[in-house]
Design an enzyme around this catalytic site. Structure first.
Site, short mmCIF file in Angstrom:
data_model
loop_
_atom_site.label_atom_id
_atom_site.label_comp_id
_atom_site.label_asym_id
_atom_site.label_seq_id
_atom_site.Cartn_x
_atom_site.Cartn_y
_atom_site.Cartn_z
N HIS A 99 0.87 -1.18 0.00
CA HIS A 99 0.00 0.00 0.00
C HIS A 99 0.90 1.23 0.00
CE1 HIS A 99 -3.51 2.35 0.61
NE2 HIS A 99 -3.80 2.08 1.86
N HIS A 118 -2.33 -1.75 -10.00
CA HIS A 118 -3.28 -1.18 -9.05
C HIS A 118 -4.55 -2.01 -9.06
CE1 HIS A 118 -5.77 1.85 -7.04
NE2 HIS A 118 -4.63 2.36 -6.62
N ASP A 148 2.82 5.79 -6.67
CA ASP A 148 4.05 5.56 -5.92
C ASP A 148 5.29 5.42 -6.80
OD1 ASP A 148 3.01 5.65 -3.38
OD2 ASP A 148 2.29 3.59 -3.47
N1 ACO Z 1 4.72 -6.31 -11.18
C1 ACO Z 1 4.61 -7.47 -11.87
N2 ACO Z 1 3.48 -8.19 -11.96
C2 ACO Z 1 2.41 -7.71 -11.32
C3 ACO Z 1 2.43 -6.50 -10.58
C4 ACO Z 1 3.65 -5.80 -10.53
N3 ACO Z 1 3.76 -4.64 -9.84
N4 ACO Z 1 1.21 -6.26 -10.05
C5 ACO Z 1 0.44 -7.28 -10.43
N5 ACO Z 1 1.16 -8.16 -11.20
C6 ACO Z 1 0.66 -9.37 -11.86
C7 ACO Z 1 0.47 -10.48 -10.85
O1 ACO Z 1 1.63 -11.28 -10.76
C8 ACO Z 1 -0.69 -11.23 -11.46
O2 ACO Z 1 -0.20 -12.00 -12.53
P1 ACO Z 1 -0.84 -13.46 -12.82
O3 ACO Z 1 -2.25 -13.18 -13.23
O4 ACO Z 1 0.02 -14.06 -13.88
O5 ACO Z 1 -0.77 -14.21 -11.51
C9 ACO Z 1 -1.56 -10.12 -12.05
O6 ACO Z 1 -0.64 -9.06 -12.36
C10 ACO Z 1 -2.64 -9.59 -11.11
O7 ACO Z 1 -2.03 -9.29 -9.86
P2 ACO Z 1 -2.81 -9.24 -8.48
O8 ACO Z 1 -1.84 -9.35 -7.36
O9 ACO Z 1 -3.94 -10.21 -8.53
O10 ACO Z 1 -3.43 -7.79 -8.54
P3 ACO Z 1 -4.05 -7.02 -7.31
O11 ACO Z 1 -5.10 -6.13 -7.86
O12 ACO Z 1 -4.45 -7.94 -6.22
O13 ACO Z 1 -2.82 -6.18 -6.76
C11 ACO Z 1 -1.30 -4.46 -6.25
C12 ACO Z 1 -2.68 -4.82 -6.84
C13 ACO Z 1 -1.18 -4.99 -4.81
C14 ACO Z 1 -1.17 -2.93 -6.20
C15 ACO Z 1 -0.21 -5.08 -7.15
O14 ACO Z 1 -0.31 -4.56 -8.46
C16 ACO Z 1 1.20 -4.85 -6.59
O15 ACO Z 1 1.67 -5.63 -5.77
N6 ACO Z 1 1.92 -3.76 -7.05
C17 ACO Z 1 3.22 -3.46 -6.54
C18 ACO Z 1 3.10 -2.70 -5.23
C19 ACO Z 1 2.56 -1.30 -5.43
O16 ACO Z 1 2.98 -0.56 -6.29
N7 ACO Z 1 1.60 -0.92 -4.55
C20 ACO Z 1 1.03 0.44 -4.55
C21 ACO Z 1 -0.40 0.42 -4.95
S1 ACO Z 1 -1.01 2.07 -5.07
C22 ACO Z 1 -1.24 2.53 -3.47
O17 ACO Z 1 -1.47 1.76 -2.59
C23 ACO Z 1 -1.16 3.93 -3.22
#
Ligand code: ACO
Length: 422
Positions: free
Chosen positions: A263, A302, A358
Site C-alpha cells: 500500500h 493497481h 508511488d
Molecule cells: N509487477 C509485476 N506483476 C504484477 C504486478 C507488478 N507490480 N502487479 C500485479 N502483477 C501481476 C500479478 O503477478 C498477477 O499476474 P498473474 O495473473 O500471472 O498471476 C496479475 O498481475 C494480477 O495481480 P494481483 O496481485 O492479482 O493484482 P491485485 O489487484 O491484487 O494487486 C497491487 C494490486 C497490490 C497494487 C499489485 O499490483 C502490486 O503488488 N503492485 C506493486 C506494489 C505497489 O505498487 N503498490 C502500490 C499500490 S497504489 C497505493 O497503494 C497507493
C-alpha cells in the site's frame, strides 16, 4: 425492469429478479431469497461495502474526482487545505469559511509536550518514523477526553481539526528524533506545507523559508494523496469507525494499514528497486526477472486502475519542477526506461499494469532530501483528511458494524488431548 439478473434457488424453485444499479447488485436483495447464503470474496474484489459521495474513481478510464472536481483541476488550482475542506464538507469553501478553517488548522498545530517527551522520545533511537507516527496518533486519543464524543458534531469537528493540524508536527518530530535533531515548534506565520518543511529542516536560522517551488510541489502531492475512496487504509479506518472507535484510534488503524509495502510503503520499495537496478542498461534484464515471477515492479499495478493512474501523470510533471530546484534525481532515467520497457511488453499490457502514484513520488521526496523512511509518513499526512471524511460520512449514514463472514476450513470437532499424550 432494465438491467437485472434473475436468481433461482434450485432447492425450492423460487426466483427473484434483482436490478443492476451503478454496475452492482444488492446483497440484501439476494438475502431475501437466500437467507443464510453468503458470498466468498477474499480481498473484497467484488464487494461494495458502503455508499460514498466523497471520491469517484474510474479505473478503466483513469479518472479521479474529489466531490465531482477533477483531480487535474484541483492539483493545478487549489491548495491542500482547500481540498481538505472540500473532502470533509462536500463543497469548496467561501473566503470566510476558508479563513476560519485555515486559522483553526494553524492554531492547532502544537502538540502537548508530553506527546513529544513521553511518547516520541521514548522510542529507540533508530525507530521507523512511520511506526512512531502510528503510535503517537493513537496516543493522542488519551490526551483529549472528549475524543469519544463522536455523536457530537462540534466535538468531532474539533478532533478532525486537531488531527489534520498535528499530523505534520508529529511526522516532523519523528524525523528529528530519528536523526538526533532538536524538535522544531510550528510557525503560525507559514502555510501548511511551508510549516511542515520548516519543522523538518530548520536549523539555526530564526525563520525558515522554504523554496516556493518545493512547497508548491509538496502541496500538489498532498492534494493527490488526500483521498482515494475504499483503499486498504480507508477500509481499515471504516472498520474501526464502524465499531465507533474514537477518530485518533481509527486514524492509527488506517495509518497502520498504509504502512504496508503493498500500500503506502510502495514508494519506498520503488526507490529501493530503482537503486538496485542501478543503470538504464540493466532495466531489460530486471523486467525479464519480474516476468519470470521474481518479485514485482514496485509502483506498478493497481487494484482499481487498469489504465494510467491519473495521479502518476501529475506527479511525473511535478518531478521536473522539483528537479529544477534540487537538480535531477539520477534514478528518473532508470524509472523512465523501466516504464517504457514495461508498457511495451505484452506481460504488462495483458495484465493492464501501469505506473501508479508511488512510482514517481519517491523520486521527488528523495530529491527534496527526505530520507526513505519518511516516504510513507509523507503519504499519511495528507491521507488523514480522506480517512476523516470517510469517518464523518460513515457516522452520518449510521452504518452497521463491519463484520464479514468466513469460510471455515479448519478441523472438525475433536477432544482435548492432555499435553503428555500429544
Ligand atoms: N509487477 C509485476 N506483476 C504484477 C504486478 C507488478 N507490480 N502487479 C500485479 N502483477 C501481476 C500479478 O503477478 C498477477 O499476474 P498473474 O495473473 O500471472 O498471476 C496479475 O498481475 C494480477 O495481480 P494481483 O496481485 O492479482 O493484482 P491485485 O489487484 O491484487 O494487486 C497491487 C494490486 C497490490 C497494487 C499489485 O499490483 C502490486 O503488488 N503492485 C506493486 C506494489 C505497489 O505498487 N503498490 C502500490 C499500490 S497504489 C497505493 O497503494 C497507493
Amino acid at each position: 425492469m432494465g438491467e437485472s439478473i434473475t436468481v433461482t434457488d434450485n432447492r425450492t424453485g423460487a426466483s427473484t429478479e434483482i436490478p443492476i444499479e451503478f454496475g452492482g447488485v444488492s446483497a440484501a436483495e439476494f438475502s431475501k431469497l437466500l437467507p443464510g447464503v453468503w458470498f466468498y470474496d477474499p480481498g473484497f474484489t467484488t464487494t461494495a461495502a458502503c455508499e460514498s459521495a466523497i471520491t469517484f474513481v474510474d479505473g478503466d478510464e483513469g479518472i479521479l474526482r474529489y466531490r465531482g472536481y477533477p483531480i487535474e483541476q484541483l492539483a493545478e488550482k487549489s491548495t491542500y487545505l482547500e481540498v481538505a475542506y472540500l473532502l470533509l464538507y462536500g463543497e469548496l469553501p467561501t473566503t470566510d469559511q476558508f479563513d476560519v478553517w485555515q486559522r483553526d488548522i494553524t492554531y492547532h498545530t502544537f502538540i502537548h509536550e508530553n506527546v513529544r517527551k513521553r511518547f516520541l522520545e521514548g522510542f529507540h533511537y533508530d525507530a521507523h518514523p512511520m511506526g512512531m507516527l502510528v503510535s503517537a496518533v493513537a496516543a493522542l486519543s488519551t490526551f483529549y477526553a472528549d475524543a469519544k464524543e463522536i455523536d457530537n458534531p462540534v466535538v468531532l469537528d474539533r478532533q478532525i481539526v486537531r488531527l489534520i493540524a498535528k499530523m505534520p508536527t508529529l511526522a516532523a518530530a519523528a524525523h528529528r528524533f530519528s536523526v538526533g535533531m532538536p524538535f522544531v515548534y510550528p510557525d503560525n506565520e507559514l502555510s501548511y506545507t511551508e510549516n511542515f518543511l520548516s519543522m523538518m529542516w530548520k536549523v539555526a536560522e530564526p525563520h525558515y523559508e522554504a523554496d516556493p517551488a518545493l512547497s508548491r510541489a509538496l502541496e500538489v502531492l498532498f492534494i493527490l494523496h488526500a483521498d482515494h475512496e475504499q483503499n486498504c487504509g480507508t477500509t481499515a479506518m471504516r472498520v474501526a469507525a464502524s465499531a465507533h472507535a474514537d477518530p485518533y484510534s481509527a486514524t492509527a488503524a488506517a495509518a497502520a494499514a498504509l504502512y504496508g509495502p503493498r500500500h503506502g510503503g510502495a514508494n519506498e520499495a520503488a526507490i529501493k528497486m530503482l537503486t538496485e537496478i542501478g543503470s538504464i542498461e540493466a532495466v531489460p534484464a530486471f523486467v525479464e526477472q519480474v516476468k519470470q515471477g521474481h518479485g514485482r515492479l514496485q509502483g506498478f499495478g493497481h487494484r482499481v486502475y487498469k489504465s494510467y493512474d491519473p495521479r502518476a501523470t501529475i506527479v511525473k510533471r511535478a518531478a521536473y519542477d522539483v528537479f529544477e530546484v534540487t537538480g535531477k534525481n539520477p534514478l528518473i532515467d532508470i524509472a523512465l526506461k523501466l516504464e517504457e520497457t514495461a508498457l511495451s511488453d505484452p506481460y504488462f499490457i495483458d495484465r493492464k499494469l501501469y505506473p501508479n502514484i508511488d512510482f514517481y513520488t519517491g523520486l521527488i521526496y528523495q530529491a527534496m532530501g527526505f530520507p526513505m523512511e519518511m516516504f510513507t509518513v509523507l503519504f499519511a499526512i495528507p491521507r488523514t483528511v480522506g480517512w476523516l471524511a470517510h469517518f464523518k460520512e460513515l457516522l452520518d449514514q449510521d452504518l452497521k458494524i463491519a463484520r464479514p463472514r468466513q469460510l471455515y476450513i479448519g478441523a472438525d470437532t475433536r477432544d482435548y488431548v492432555a499435553m503428555p499424550q500429544r
